[in-house]
Write an enzyme that holds these catalytic residues in place. Structure first.
Site, PDB file in Angstrom:
ATOM      1  N   HIS A  17       0.844  -1.205   0.000  1.00  0.00           N
ATOM      2  CA  HIS A  17       0.000   0.000   0.000  1.00  0.00           C
ATOM      3  C   HIS A  17       0.880   1.257   0.000  1.00  0.00           C
ATOM      4  O   HIS A  17       0.606   2.223  -0.700  1.00  0.00           O
ATOM      5  CB  HIS A  17      -0.879   0.057   1.262  1.00  0.00           C
ATOM      6  CG  HIS A  17      -1.886  -1.041   1.404  1.00  0.00           C
ATOM      7  ND1 HIS A  17      -1.934  -1.866   2.505  1.00  0.00           N
ATOM      8  CD2 HIS A  17      -2.922  -1.428   0.601  1.00  0.00           C
ATOM      9  CE1 HIS A  17      -2.959  -2.712   2.389  1.00  0.00           C
ATOM     10  NE2 HIS A  17      -3.561  -2.487   1.234  1.00  0.00           N
ATOM     11  N   LYS A  41     -15.543  -7.602   4.756  1.00  0.00           N
ATOM     12  CA  LYS A  41     -14.479  -8.519   5.174  1.00  0.00           C
ATOM     13  C   LYS A  41     -14.473  -8.589   6.694  1.00  0.00           C
ATOM     14  O   LYS A  41     -14.935  -7.656   7.356  1.00  0.00           O
ATOM     15  CB  LYS A  41     -13.111  -7.949   4.755  1.00  0.00           C
ATOM     16  CG  LYS A  41     -12.836  -7.915   3.270  1.00  0.00           C
ATOM     17  CD  LYS A  41     -11.447  -7.351   3.027  1.00  0.00           C
ATOM     18  CE  LYS A  41     -11.066  -7.424   1.564  1.00  0.00           C
ATOM     19  NZ  LYS A  41      -9.751  -6.807   1.313  1.00  0.00           N
ATOM     20  N   ARG A  90      -1.824  -5.741  -8.529  1.00  0.00           N
ATOM     21  CA  ARG A  90      -0.645  -6.573  -8.298  1.00  0.00           C
ATOM     22  C   ARG A  90      -0.454  -7.614  -9.379  1.00  0.00           C
ATOM     23  O   ARG A  90       0.631  -7.875  -9.832  1.00  0.00           O
ATOM     24  CB  ARG A  90      -0.772  -7.294  -6.947  1.00  0.00           C
ATOM     25  CG  ARG A  90      -0.533  -6.416  -5.770  1.00  0.00           C
ATOM     26  CD  ARG A  90      -1.156  -6.988  -4.538  1.00  0.00           C
ATOM     27  NE  ARG A  90      -2.600  -6.954  -4.617  1.00  0.00           N
ATOM     28  CZ  ARG A  90      -3.408  -7.245  -3.631  1.00  0.00           C
ATOM     29  NH1 ARG A  90      -2.921  -7.648  -2.480  1.00  0.00           N
ATOM     30  NH2 ARG A  90      -4.710  -7.169  -3.778  1.00  0.00           N
ATOM     31  N   SER A 128      -2.757  -7.897   2.916  1.00  0.00           N
ATOM     32  CA  SER A 128      -2.967  -7.801   4.369  1.00  0.00           C
ATOM     33  C   SER A 128      -3.351  -9.151   4.969  1.00  0.00           C
ATOM     34  O   SER A 128      -3.000  -9.447   6.115  1.00  0.00           O
ATOM     35  CB  SER A 128      -4.051  -6.769   4.672  1.00  0.00           C
ATOM     36  OG  SER A 128      -3.690  -5.511   4.181  1.00  0.00           O
TER      37      SER A 128
HETATM   38  P1  ADP Z   1      -9.856  -3.590  -0.419  1.00  0.00           P
HETATM   39  O1  ADP Z   1     -10.651  -4.383   0.576  1.00  0.00           O
HETATM   40  O2  ADP Z   1     -10.539  -2.319  -0.837  1.00  0.00           O
HETATM   41  O3  ADP Z   1      -9.330  -4.379  -1.576  1.00  0.00           O
HETATM   42  P2  ADP Z   1      -7.123  -3.537   0.562  1.00  0.00           P
HETATM   43  O4  ADP Z   1      -6.584  -2.817   1.769  1.00  0.00           O
HETATM   44  O5  ADP Z   1      -6.999  -5.002   0.510  1.00  0.00           O
HETATM   45  O6  ADP Z   1      -8.635  -3.061   0.461  1.00  0.00           O
HETATM   46  O7  ADP Z   1      -6.477  -2.936  -0.757  1.00  0.00           O
HETATM   47  C1  ADP Z   1      -6.634  -1.585  -1.107  1.00  0.00           C
HETATM   48  C2  ADP Z   1      -6.039  -1.378  -2.473  1.00  0.00           C
HETATM   49  O8  ADP Z   1      -4.629  -1.572  -2.410  1.00  0.00           O
HETATM   50  C3  ADP Z   1      -6.545  -2.352  -3.545  1.00  0.00           C
HETATM   51  O9  ADP Z   1      -6.613  -1.660  -4.779  1.00  0.00           O
HETATM   52  C4  ADP Z   1      -5.483  -3.409  -3.595  1.00  0.00           C
HETATM   53  O10 ADP Z   1      -5.407  -4.012  -4.889  1.00  0.00           O
HETATM   54  C5  ADP Z   1      -4.246  -2.575  -3.322  1.00  0.00           C
HETATM   55  N1  ADP Z   1      -3.170  -3.366  -2.729  1.00  0.00           N
HETATM   56  C6  ADP Z   1      -3.229  -4.223  -1.687  1.00  0.00           C
HETATM   57  N2  ADP Z   1      -2.032  -4.802  -1.453  1.00  0.00           N
HETATM   58  C7  ADP Z   1      -1.186  -4.289  -2.382  1.00  0.00           C
HETATM   59  C8  ADP Z   1       0.183  -4.520  -2.712  1.00  0.00           C
HETATM   60  N3  ADP Z   1       0.945  -5.404  -2.058  1.00  0.00           N
HETATM   61  N4  ADP Z   1       0.709  -3.821  -3.742  1.00  0.00           N
HETATM   62  C9  ADP Z   1      -0.070  -2.960  -4.436  1.00  0.00           C
HETATM   63  N5  ADP Z   1      -1.356  -2.717  -4.209  1.00  0.00           N
HETATM   64  C10 ADP Z   1      -1.936  -3.376  -3.198  1.00  0.00           C
END
Ligand code: ADP
Length: 160
Positions: A17, A41, A90, A128
């Site tokens: 992130h 979630k 990703r 995460s």
């Molecule tokens: P959500 O539940 O909205 O997907 P996340 O916190 O899982 O929330 O992810 C928020 C955003 O960040 C999403 O667009 C996800 O694809 C992106 N994201 C999550 N992990 C990574 C990572 N390791 N590298 C790049 N982008 C990421």
């Protein structure tokens, strides 16, 4: 002033992130990282905890602010006068979902553009859920999250 929002669950924020936010500040004047208050979630950290971890992660970036939102992402973007929504991409596995969301959000709010940014290749397998699962079994996650996030996970899961 080109302002964008970066919505997500951030449970917790990872280096993936953070990589995305560093790319976004190169492109836009203001980046608002915004925590979904009611994600579909199961959540480990409260909204307040997730906001605190994000604030700590971006305390040196003047263009970044952190908040949280309820309801539709596009409504939050509109309320803040943001021109776009940042999301991370990703792998192909993210593509289908992000593509659907982007097109649906465009249908709901044609003036707001979704911008998909790719992280450094070393973060493409990071999310995460993996971090939480490793932490549950007291794994070393120091490469995947900032030290202050690791500390919180250690406390949550009673690392020795
Ligand atoms: P959500 O539940 O909205 O997907 P996340 O916190 O899982 O929330 O992810 C928020 C955003 O960040 C999403 O667009 C996800 O694809 C992106 N994201 C999550 N992990 C990574 C990572 N390791 N590298 C790049 N982008 C990421």
């Amino acid at each position: 002033m080109a302002k964008v929002i970066y919505p997500g669950t951030f449970d917790p924020v990872t280096n993936g992130h953070i990589d995305i936010v560093y790319r976004a500040v190169e492109l836009f004047d203001e980046v608002i990282v915004t925590v979904a208050r009611n994600p579909s979630k199961t959540i480990l950290f409260s909204v307040d905890e997730r906001v605190e971890m994000l604030k700590e992660s971006f305390k040196d970036l003047k263009k970044v602010t952190v908040d949280s939102f309820d309801g539709l992402v596009v409504d939050h973007a509109r309320n803040l006068n943001a021109i776009g929504i940042i999301r991370g991409l990703r792998a192909i596995s993210d593509f289908e979902y992000e593509f659907q969301m982007a097109l649906m959000n465009r249908k709901l709010a044609g003036e707001i553009t979704t911008i998909l940014l790719m992280p450094h290749a070393k973060y493409t397998y990071l999310n995460s859920t993996i971090v939480r699962n490793l932490a549950q079994f007291h794994g070393d996650i120091s490469e995947f999250v900032p030290p202050h996030v690791f500390e919180r996970l250690k406390k949550k899961f009673g690392y020795k």
